[in-house]
Structure formats: structure tokens, C-alpha cells
Design an enzyme around this catalytic site. Structure first.
Site, short mmCIF file in Angstrom:
data_model
loop_
_atom_site.label_atom_id
_atom_site.label_comp_id
_atom_site.label_asym_id
_atom_site.label_seq_id
_atom_site.Cartn_x
_atom_site.Cartn_y
_atom_site.Cartn_z
N PHE A 123 0.85 -1.18 0.00
CA PHE A 123 0.00 0.00 0.00
C PHE A 123 0.89 1.23 0.00
CE2 PHE A 123 -3.15 2.90 2.07
CZ PHE A 123 -4.18 2.72 1.17
N PRO A 128 7.65 11.22 -0.34
CA PRO A 128 8.88 11.84 0.16
C PRO A 128 8.58 13.14 0.91
CG PRO A 128 9.16 11.17 -2.12
CD PRO A 128 7.73 10.92 -1.79
N GLY A 131 4.28 11.91 5.39
CA GLY A 131 3.35 10.80 5.58
C GLY A 131 2.20 11.16 6.51
N THR A 158 6.28 -0.92 2.45
CA THR A 158 6.58 -2.28 2.90
C THR A 158 6.09 -3.31 1.86
OG1 THR A 158 6.27 -1.53 5.17
CG2 THR A 158 6.24 -3.91 4.81
N GLY A 341 22.76 -6.90 30.20
CA GLY A 341 24.09 -6.31 30.33
C GLY A 341 24.78 -6.23 28.97
N GLU A 365 2.44 3.52 10.47
CA GLU A 365 0.97 3.52 10.56
C GLU A 365 0.47 4.64 11.48
OE1 GLU A 365 0.18 -0.96 9.11
OE2 GLU A 365 -1.37 0.36 9.79
N THR A 367 2.36 8.20 13.45
CA THR A 367 3.31 8.39 14.55
C THR A 367 2.57 8.53 15.88
OG1 THR A 367 3.23 10.79 14.38
CG2 THR A 367 4.88 9.67 13.00
N SER A 368 3.33 8.51 16.97
CA SER A 368 2.70 8.66 18.30
C SER A 368 2.02 10.02 18.43
CB SER A 368 3.76 8.48 19.40
OG SER A 368 4.22 7.15 19.37
N GLU A 369 2.60 11.03 17.78
CA GLU A 369 1.98 12.36 17.82
C GLU A 369 0.62 12.31 17.10
OE1 GLU A 369 5.14 11.82 16.90
OE2 GLU A 369 6.23 12.78 18.53
C1 LIG Z 1 9.87 0.77 8.13
C2 LIG Z 1 8.72 1.58 7.65
C3 LIG Z 1 7.71 0.98 6.90
C4 LIG Z 1 6.66 1.76 6.40
N1 LIG Z 1 5.70 1.16 5.60
C5 LIG Z 1 4.79 1.96 4.95
C6 LIG Z 1 3.89 1.40 3.98
O1 LIG Z 1 3.87 0.19 3.73
N2 LIG Z 1 3.05 2.24 3.32
C7 LIG Z 1 3.02 3.60 3.56
O2 LIG Z 1 2.26 4.30 2.93
N3 LIG Z 1 3.87 4.15 4.50
C8 LIG Z 1 4.74 3.36 5.19
N4 LIG Z 1 5.60 3.91 6.11
C9 LIG Z 1 5.56 5.35 6.33
C10 LIG Z 1 5.03 5.78 7.68
O3 LIG Z 1 3.66 5.53 7.79
C11 LIG Z 1 5.42 7.25 7.86
O4 LIG Z 1 6.83 7.29 8.04
C12 LIG Z 1 4.71 7.91 9.00
O5 LIG Z 1 3.34 8.03 8.76
C13 LIG Z 1 5.29 9.31 9.29
O6 LIG Z 1 5.39 10.07 8.14
P1 LIG Z 1 6.79 10.79 7.78
O7 LIG Z 1 7.85 9.80 7.94
O8 LIG Z 1 6.65 11.48 6.50
O9 LIG Z 1 6.96 11.85 8.95
P2 LIG Z 1 6.37 13.35 8.95
O10 LIG Z 1 4.91 13.31 8.60
O11 LIG Z 1 7.25 14.22 8.15
O12 LIG Z 1 6.52 13.73 10.49
C14 LIG Z 1 7.77 14.10 11.06
C15 LIG Z 1 7.55 14.35 12.56
O13 LIG Z 1 6.61 15.43 12.74
C16 LIG Z 1 5.53 15.00 13.56
N5 LIG Z 1 4.31 15.68 13.14
C17 LIG Z 1 3.77 15.74 11.89
N6 LIG Z 1 2.63 16.46 11.89
C18 LIG Z 1 2.44 16.86 13.19
C19 LIG Z 1 1.43 17.63 13.85
N7 LIG Z 1 0.39 18.13 13.19
N8 LIG Z 1 1.55 17.83 15.19
C20 LIG Z 1 2.61 17.32 15.87
N9 LIG Z 1 3.59 16.59 15.30
C21 LIG Z 1 3.50 16.35 13.98
C22 LIG Z 1 5.45 13.50 13.35
O14 LIG Z 1 4.77 12.86 14.43
C23 LIG Z 1 6.95 13.16 13.30
O15 LIG Z 1 7.46 13.09 14.60
C24 LIG Z 1 6.61 3.15 6.68
C25 LIG Z 1 7.61 3.73 7.45
C26 LIG Z 1 8.65 2.97 7.93
C27 LIG Z 1 9.73 3.65 8.72
#
Ligand SMILES: Cc1cc2nc3c(=O)[nH]c(=O)nc-3n(C[C@H](O)[C@H](O)[C@H](O)COP(=O)(O)OP(=O)(O)OC[C@H]3O[C@@H](n4cnc5c(N)ncnc54)[C@H](O)[C@@H]3O)c2cc1C
Length: 381
Positions: A123, A128, A131, A158, A341, A365, A367-369
Site C-alpha cells: 500500500f 517523500p 506521511g 513495505t 548487560g 501507521e 506516529t505517536s503524535e
Molecule cells: C519501516 C517503515 C515501513 C513503512 N511502511 C509503509 C507502507 O507500507 N506504506 C506507507 O504508505 N507508508 C509506510 N511507512 C511510512 C510511515 O507511515 C510514515 O513514516 C509515518 O506516517 C510518518 O510520516 P513521515 O515519515 O513522513 O513523517 P512526517 O509526517 O514528516 O513527520 C515528522 C515528525 O513530525 C511530527 N508531526 C507531523 N505532523 C504533526 C502535527 N500536526 N503535530 C505534531 N507533530 C506532527 C510526526 O509525528 C513526526 O514526529 C513506513 C515507514 C517505515 C519507517
């Protein structure tokens, strides 16, 4: 109120627990070190029916429910997150959108291979440019006669580049509605000209799972590859991600429990100052706290799954479960490594792998935020 597993669920849990212990655990460390995709394990999981767990028998599935998938993910997560995420993504992100939103023709074409594990689906939502703000999708799809022409890029997808990947469902902007982007989901078969799948990322954890970037350069697919209704892509992935969070919470619970399993065993075997380290209260309390976190995480995902299966709204519970379980996984991985250890820092022990795998549970899926934002929104804020 009854938290006892049904006979079928208990049997499934026991079967996967044994499979994870006897088949996955012995090979997980080596595959991880080599960054090698677990093809043989995937084949065996397919033969066990794990890829078909929540799907109807008419589509080659096992006719079970989503909770069955969660139980399997917890047991796999106890020994290896790379294998667990491969299954999670294949089922909840690869096959589920086709089962949920696909036409009878799309279901007949794709589901039998996906539910048997013979082929994997992926999916592609994240780009870039970001997410979390998934509505900001930049990838476009325009109709040209009876074909969609897709252009754009996706990140971190993935299962998108394995030798058995059959399709990637991609979200793309297909127009504008009421001044907002119209987002739709389109199925792109692997190998379609113009689709470039990057080399595997070098990752901190989940080393033997397959994660790649995608580039779409005038990728042409038939108009009938639109999944569900045009313009429903955003709503579709929101519902897919709600379910997926419960599945990820189960996986994280497994990792948290695996840390307890390993720590109890090691604390009994390892001696310091003339006594097993497990006889010292500092170690006992650490492991007791780890057990509390794993137990709490399990209750949180059971509660979310129960609401999901009853057909009630479960968005908040899914976000709570994901948050609680990723916190539990992170804290337990840190503490388990401490119990071990110096050996905790050595790759030959599973806890080091757990330590590297836990972090991404706070990112993927949602982030914690983002989970906190969803919970606050559900509370009316
Ligand atoms: C190993 C791996 C597998 C993955 N597999 C898939 C997949 O199969 N399909 C897919 O589509 N995606 C996949 N992802 C992507 C994943 O879902 C995204 O990395 C994730 O949703 C975060 O998006 P980003 O990395 O662009 O971070 P960003 O959206 O750029 O966020 C960066 C930081 O800003 C914080 N942030 C953003 N907006 C706010 C807000 N409004 N308030 C406070 N904090 C905020 C975020 O919490 C984070 O800490 C995968 C990621 C990894 C690492």
C-alpha cells in the site's frame, strides 16, 4: 464480560506460538544480520493459512476475523518483528483494501494469490514530502482514454519490491472537488512499465522486511484498476489505517512480551555476586514492570479489536492501543537490553534486535503524535 479466547482463537494462538518458536526464532537472527527477506518463512506461513486469516473462504481465506490476525501477529512479534510486519502489511495493507473496496473482478483476480501468501500486496500512501499529512498527496493520476496515467513518488513502502510482490495500491490525486484534492486509490501491478522500485533502504530495525521507495513516471494502468469509487481514496485509507493500528498494537504487544520472556530466562541463568541476577529485587522489579506494560498493551488491543468486531466505532481505541503498545515495546526493549548487560548489546541475542525493532512502532501507521491528535479529536478537542 469475558476475556477468555474462543477455542478457535486459542488453538490458532498455540499453533502460531509453536511455529514462531520452532521455525522463525532459529533463523530470525541470521536473516536480520544479512538483511535477507524471509521467503521460506513466508511460504510456510502461507501454507498455514496465515495470509488468509481474516478473509472469506470464497476468496481463498480462512473465514476468520481480524482478531485472529492480531493473535498471530502478537505471537510472531514475540520472536521476530520483521516476519510479523511482513504478514501485517501483506494482509492489512496489501489484501484488505482489495477485499474491502475491490470489484468482484478485482477480487477474483488478486485475492486468491494474496490470501494464500503466494503473492504479496503493498500500500503506497506515504510520499517523500510527508506521511502524517496524507491528504497532501502529490502523486497524480489522470485519465487518458481508458487508462490512468500516474506520476509521482512514494516512500517507505513495505513489501513493495520482493520477488513475489504482485501489486501496489497507490493513492493519487485524480482531480479536485469543492476546492479540495480528490484522492483515489489505484492498483498498480508490479512490473508495470514506468514504475521503478528503489533498492531496499538500509534500516535501523525490521532489517529482513522489505521497504522501498517508488517512482511513477507515466505509469499506465487500465481505468478499471481504480479501487472502489473515484475520490474515496482518503476515506478508504483512513479506515484501513484504523484497523492496521490494532494489528500493529498486537505486534508491539508481542515485542513487549518477547522482552519479558527473554529477560525471565536470562535472569534465572545469569549470576552476579554469587547469585542469579533474578534474585535481586532491582531486576525483579524491572521485569515486573515489563510484564505490566505487556499486559496493559494486550488489554488495550483486545478492547479495540472487540469494538471493531462488534462493528462499533473504534478509532479512539485503535489509537490508544497503538500508543500504549508502542510505548510498552520501547520501554521493554530498553529494560530487557539492560537485564542482559553487555550481551544485550550483542547481535547474537534477540533483545538487541528487539531494541532496534521497537522504535519504528512509534512511527509507522501513524506516529505517536498523530495517535495523540486522533485521541484528542475523538474527545472533541
Ligand atoms: C519501516 C517503515 C515501513 C513503512 N511502511 C509503509 C507502507 O507500507 N506504506 C506507507 O504508505 N507508508 C509506510 N511507512 C511510512 C510511515 O507511515 C510514515 O513514516 C509515518 O506516517 C510518518 O510520516 P513521515 O515519515 O513522513 O513523517 P512526517 O509526517 O514528516 O513527520 C515528522 C515528525 O513530525 C511530527 N508531526 C507531523 N505532523 C504533526 C502535527 N500536526 N503535530 C505534531 N507533530 C506532527 C510526526 O509525528 C513526526 O514526529 C513506513 C515507514 C517505515 C519507517
Amino acid at each position: 464480560m469475558d476475556l477468555t479466547l474462543s477455542e478457535e482463537h486459542a488453538e490458532l494462538r498455540a499453533t502460531v506460538e509453536q511455529f514462531a518458536r520452532t521455525v522463525v526464532a532459529p533463523v530470525a537472527g541470521e536473516l536480520y544480520e544479512r538483511g535477507e527477506f524471509p521467503y521460506d518463512v513466508v511460504r510456510r506461513m502461507g501454507a498455514m493459512g496465515l495470509f488468509g486469516l481474516p478473509f472469506a473462504e470464497e476468496h481463498g481465506g480462512m473465514g476468520g476475523d481480524y482478531f485472529a490476525l492480531c493473535l498471530a501477529l502478537e505471537e510472531l512479534g514475540r520472536v521476530d518483528s520483521s516476519v510479523a510486519i511482513t504478514l501485517e502489511a501483506a494482509v492489512s495493507l496489501g489484501a484488505m483494501p482489495i477485499a474491502r473496496f475491490g470489484s468482484p473482478t478485482q477480487q477474483a483476480r488478486w485475492l486468491p494469490r494474496l490470501t494464500s501468501g503466494e503473492a504479496l500486496g503493498a500500500f503506497g500512501l506515504t510520499e517523500p514530502g510527508g506521511g502524517s499529512d496524507a491528504a497532501a498527496t502529490r502523486t497524480t493520476a489522470r485519465l487518458d482514454g481508458d487508462e490512468w496515467v500516474l506520476n509521482g513518488a512514494k516512500s517507505f513502502i513495505t513489501n513493495s519490491g520482493t520477488a513475489i510482490t504482485a501489486l501496489i495500491t497507490v493513492t493519487a490525486v485524480t482531480g479536485e472537488r469543492d476546492g479540495r484534492k480528490e484522492i483515489s486509490s489505484i492498483v498498480v501491478p508490479a512490473g508495470t512499465p514506468g514504475l521503478t522500485v528503489s533498492e531496499k533502504y538500509s534500516k535501523v530495525g525490521w532489517a529482513s522486511s522489505d521497504t522501498r521507495g517508488l517512482f511513477l513516471d507515466d505509469v499506465r494502468v487500465p481505468a478499471e484498476n481504480l479501487l472502489g469509487e473515484r475520490g474515496r481514496g482518503y476515506a478508504q485509507f483512513l479506515s484501513i489505517l484504523d484497523e492496521g493500528r490494532v494489528a500493529i498494537a498486537a505486534l508491539g504487544t508481542g515485542l513487549a512480551q518477547g522482552c519479558v520472556d527473554e529477560s525471565v530466562r536470562y535472569a534465572r541463568e545469569r549470576s552476579a555476586f554469587g547469585a542469579p541476577i533474578g534474585s535481586y529485587q532491582a531486576i525483579q522489579f524491572k521485569i515486573a514492570d515489563m510484564e505490566v506494560r505487556a499486559h496493559t498493551a494486550r488489554l488495550a488491543y483486545y478492547a479495540a479489536a472487540a469494538k471493531m468486531l462488534r462493528g462499533e466505532p473504534f478509532k479512539k481505541e485503535a489509537a490508544v492501543a497503538k500508543l500504549v503498545s508502542s510505548d510498552a515495546a520501547m520501554a521493554n526493549a530498553r529494560d530487557a537490553t539492560q537485564v542482559f548487560g553487555g550481551y544485550g548489546f550483542m547481535n547474537e541475542y534477540a533483545v538487541g534486535r528487539f531494541y532496534r525493532d521497537a522504535k519504528v512502532l512509534e512511527i509507522g501507521e501513524g506516529t505517536s503524535e498523530i495517535q495523540r491528535m486522533l485521541i484528542a479529536r475523538e474527545l472533541g478537542l
